[in-house]
Scaffold this motif. Structure first.
Motif: not given
Length: 732
Positions: A558-580
């Motif tokens: 969460i600290d990592r993705v919050r650093g990418l977009a502190p004000e966003a309500a949602r942060v999309v992590d679109k890594m296809p292989d995350n299905y694993l």
């Protein structure tokens, strides 16, 4: 004095300069105007770097005994060392006036003319020297080296080959020819000459190192390492050999050992930038992007004017998401070497594509082609971007580049992928399939040679381990653990299944940030052995997780993705292989949104096969793709069983058929209000860094639905491998 003079010459020829100098002085004390003694004493002083004194002596000898061509040849050599090229040229021509067939005079004149940029005249003089002294390797070697340095590689190779034919056992010519043939991709011929050079001069570490380079190129890695190590034993301080050994180790996956070699190369030559460049490339392959950037910066500190290093730094910064700094690095590379900046202009174009500036990207690709009309990556990028709208002249250039046969296998494959996209758009599916089959064959062969071949059985075992590690009992055990947060949205599925489209739709909402394909969940998995103090792969550490450990992992993410977009309500992590990784995601974030994108597996498999996925090894082989699809289906069945209702599953075909209904469904799942901009997703300006970066900037189209039917006759192995999956889908 005759005996003293002969003794002086003997010592001189043997390299005993102190003895020779003493004897020359003895002769000159007895005969102050002995022209030969004055001349040779001057040559000796020139060898010792005392060029001004040498000039006075040899000039005096020439005045005492006019008409001696050898005096003027050596006088020219001294003037050249002093930077007096006009005087050196005059002396060479004076020597040739006295003796027109003097090979040394012609050769030295060639050196002078080369130094002042009169290349064609220089080559003519080298050829005169060749004719005047049959079997002399120096003019051949120098002509070849000069042509090689100016990029005229095939002409250089012709001189080297002729030297081998005329001069016979010429080990250093064979060494240079071997190195050049490697550069041209003629690996088998290179090995012949490198082997002969090492046989003739086993005491020369550069000859052994060259043989190592040739063995590396043909995939004989054990033999390459053996001769590199032999070269290092002969010359422990030879930084270049340590570097080459490191590059080989990188290529065969032994990257930690490679970094040791690069460190040794830097120790041997602390001011050399090259080992830092190689280390940076290896660190980048290991995923240590920040460290790679630091190494490139160190290389730039040591060699600030190397445009290629600035270009490489830009590539790494671009991967890190710092597009402003990356663009600055590319532009610095272009500034430093405008004529040689085809690669930097290509990379700048790719950056502009990611940034949503296709017009600027196309201009940059074409600027690359102005410098190199057959640049395979630039032609491929234009094919990918413009498809059937590409200029016919650019298609013709791509065909010529392939037909000439001068590309390395990797560059050939890259061009074939791009040209295949053009053929696909034109409806020439047979040609597109043939191009892709050849390109994929190249990458499959490369993976096999470097020990990185994809093994479906290993992946099957990995999926078995995932299923064992995440039974229903696991989720009962960890209920209430992790962080309750709705910030992360995980969009996952097979590559080419619509993940980029879904992310782009969501990212068009003003409260959503599309982060692209993050490796963070994978990195969390890799940290599990340290967290659990268990010596085992991450997936085998799941049962040892504690509540505190889970929370620490979740907060790190969460600290990592919050650093990418502190004000966003949602942060999309679109890594296809995350299905694993759905099991770990659900453990860390029990309320996070998971969106699984689905697509007809025949279309998904075909699209993977058609796409230039250099680092997705299974995507280059139809059977491997089919096996991967089967394992994906098996794993997704497991997740549905142990995590009922935890995922929203969306079908690519349904989005194409009814964009608004599915966009509303996606936003509702993410707890977001309706936003009409999501219907105009192709107009959203944001960085997109996937193979779909061109498509997501276009309005929705249906041409990719049932695309597999156009390639039915070319994808038999894929269809046969996923037959059971297709039958199952048809029954549902």
């Amino acid at each position: 004095m005759l005996a003293v003079m002969q003794s002086a010459i003997s010592h001189h020829q043997a390299g005993r300069l102190d003895a020779a100098e003493s004897l020359y002085q003895q002769v000159l004390r007895a005969e102050p105007n002995h022209a030969d003694a004055i001349h040779l004493f001057g040559v000796l002083l020139h060898q010792r770097g005392r060029h001004a004194e040498a000039l006075d002596l040899i000039r005096r000898a020439a005045d005492l005994n006019p008409g001696q061509a050898a005096y003027h040849v050596n006088l020219a050599d001294v003037r050249r060392a002093l930077g007096d090229f006009a005087g050196a040229e005059a002396d060479c021509r004076e020597a040739l006036r006295f003796q027109p067939a003097n090979a040394d005079a012609a050769y030295n004149l060639g050196l002078v003319l080369e130094a002042v940029g009169r290349s064609d005249e220089a080559l003519a003089q080298y050829e005169s020297a060749m004719a005047a002294r049959f079997g002399w390797t120096a003019p051949y070697l120098n002509a070849g080296n000069f042509l090689r340095s100016t990029g005229r590689l095939y002409e250089a190779a012709a001189y080297y080959r002729e030297a081998v034919r005329v001069c016979g056992d010429a080990p250093m010519v064979r060494y240079q020819l071997g190195q050049l043939l490697l550069e041209l991709g003629l690996h088998d011929e290179a090995l012949i000459h490198a082997t002969e050079a090492a046989r003739l001069r086993p005491d020369r570490p550069e000859a052994l190192s060259g043989l190592g380079d040739a063995f590396t190129a043909v995939g004989r890695h054990d033999e390459a390492l053996a001769v590199y190590r032999q070269a290092v034993r002969l010359a422990p301080g030879l930084a270049s050999t340590h570097s080459q050994m490191g590059r080989l180790l990188t290529g065969i996956g032994q990257r930690a050992e490679a970094l040791v070699c690069f460190a040794e190369a830097s120790r041997c030559d602390p001011v050399a930038a090259e080992p830092h460049v190689f280390a940076a490339a290896t660190l980048y392959e290991l995923g240590h992007v920040a460290e790679a950037a630091d190494r490139y910066r160190e290389a730039i500190r040591l060699g600030p004017d190397d445009a290629r290093t600035h270009n490489s730094l830009g590539y790494v910064l671009q991967d890190a998401g710092d597009l402003i700094a990356a663009a600055a690095a590319y532009r610095e590379a272009i500034r430093l070497d405008p004529a040689g900046s085809a690669d930097a202009r290509l990379n700048l174009g790719l950056l502009l594509t990611e940034s949503g500036d296709p017009t600027g990207a196309i201009e940059s690709f074409r600027a690359s082609l102005q410098l190199d009309p057959y640049h395979p990556e630039a032609l491929s990028a234009l094919g990918m971007t413009l498809r059937d709208k590409i200029d016919p002249a650019e298609v013709a250039a791509a065909e010529v580049a392939l037909a000439r046969g001068r590309l390395t296998p990797e560059r050939q494959a890259t061009l074939e992928y791009g040209l295949a996209q053009v053929m696909d758009a034109r409806g020439d599916y047979a040609r597109a399939a043939a191009l892709v089959a050849d390109a994929n064959g190249i990458f499959t062969g490369l993976a096999r040679r470097t020990g990185q071949e994809y093994t479906p059985a290993e992946h099957h075992d990995y999926v078995d381990q995932i299923i064992r590690s995440y039974p229903a009992e696991h989720f009962a055990r960890v209920r209430g653990w992790g962080l309750d947060t709705d910030v992360p949205v995980f969009v996952l599925g097979l590559p080419r299944s619509g993940t980029s489209l879904v992310e782009q739709i969501l990212a068009s909402h003003p409260r959503v940030f599309g982060a692209g394909e993050l490796n963070d969940v994978r990195d969390l998995y890799r940290s599990l052995p340290n967290l659990t103090r268990k010596s085992a792969p991450g997936v085998e550490c799941v049962a040892d997780l504690t509540r505190d450990g889970v929370e620490s992992l979740a907060r790190r993410y969460i600290d990592r993705v919050r650093g990418l977009a502190p004000e966003a309500a949602r942060v999309v992590d679109k890594m296809p292989d995350n299905y694993l990784m759905i099991g770990l995601i659900a453990t860390l974030f029990p309320t996070a949104r998971i969106i699984h994108t689905r697509r007809d597996v025949r279309d998904t498999g075909l699209s993977c096969w058609l796409t230039n996925f250099k680092h997705i090894r299974w995507a280059a082989d139809q059977v491997a793709i089919g096996e991967r699809v089967r394992e994906y289906v098996r794993l997704m069945d497991h997740w549905r069983t142990v995590l009922p209702g935890r995922m929203l599953e969306v079908d690519y075909e349904q989005i194409v058929a009814d964009l608004e209904a599915n966009a509303r469904r996606l936003l509702a799942w993410c707890g977001l209000e309706w936003e009409p901009a999501c219907l105009a997703f192709h107009q959203t300006r944001r960085v997109v860094r996937t193979s779909s970066m061109v498509q997501v900037r276009e309005p929705l189209y249906s041409r990719s639905v049932r695309r597999w039917e156009r390639y039915r006759e070319f994808i038999g192995p894929l269809l046969a491998t996923i037959g059971e999956v297709i039958d199952r889908e048809n029954d549902q």
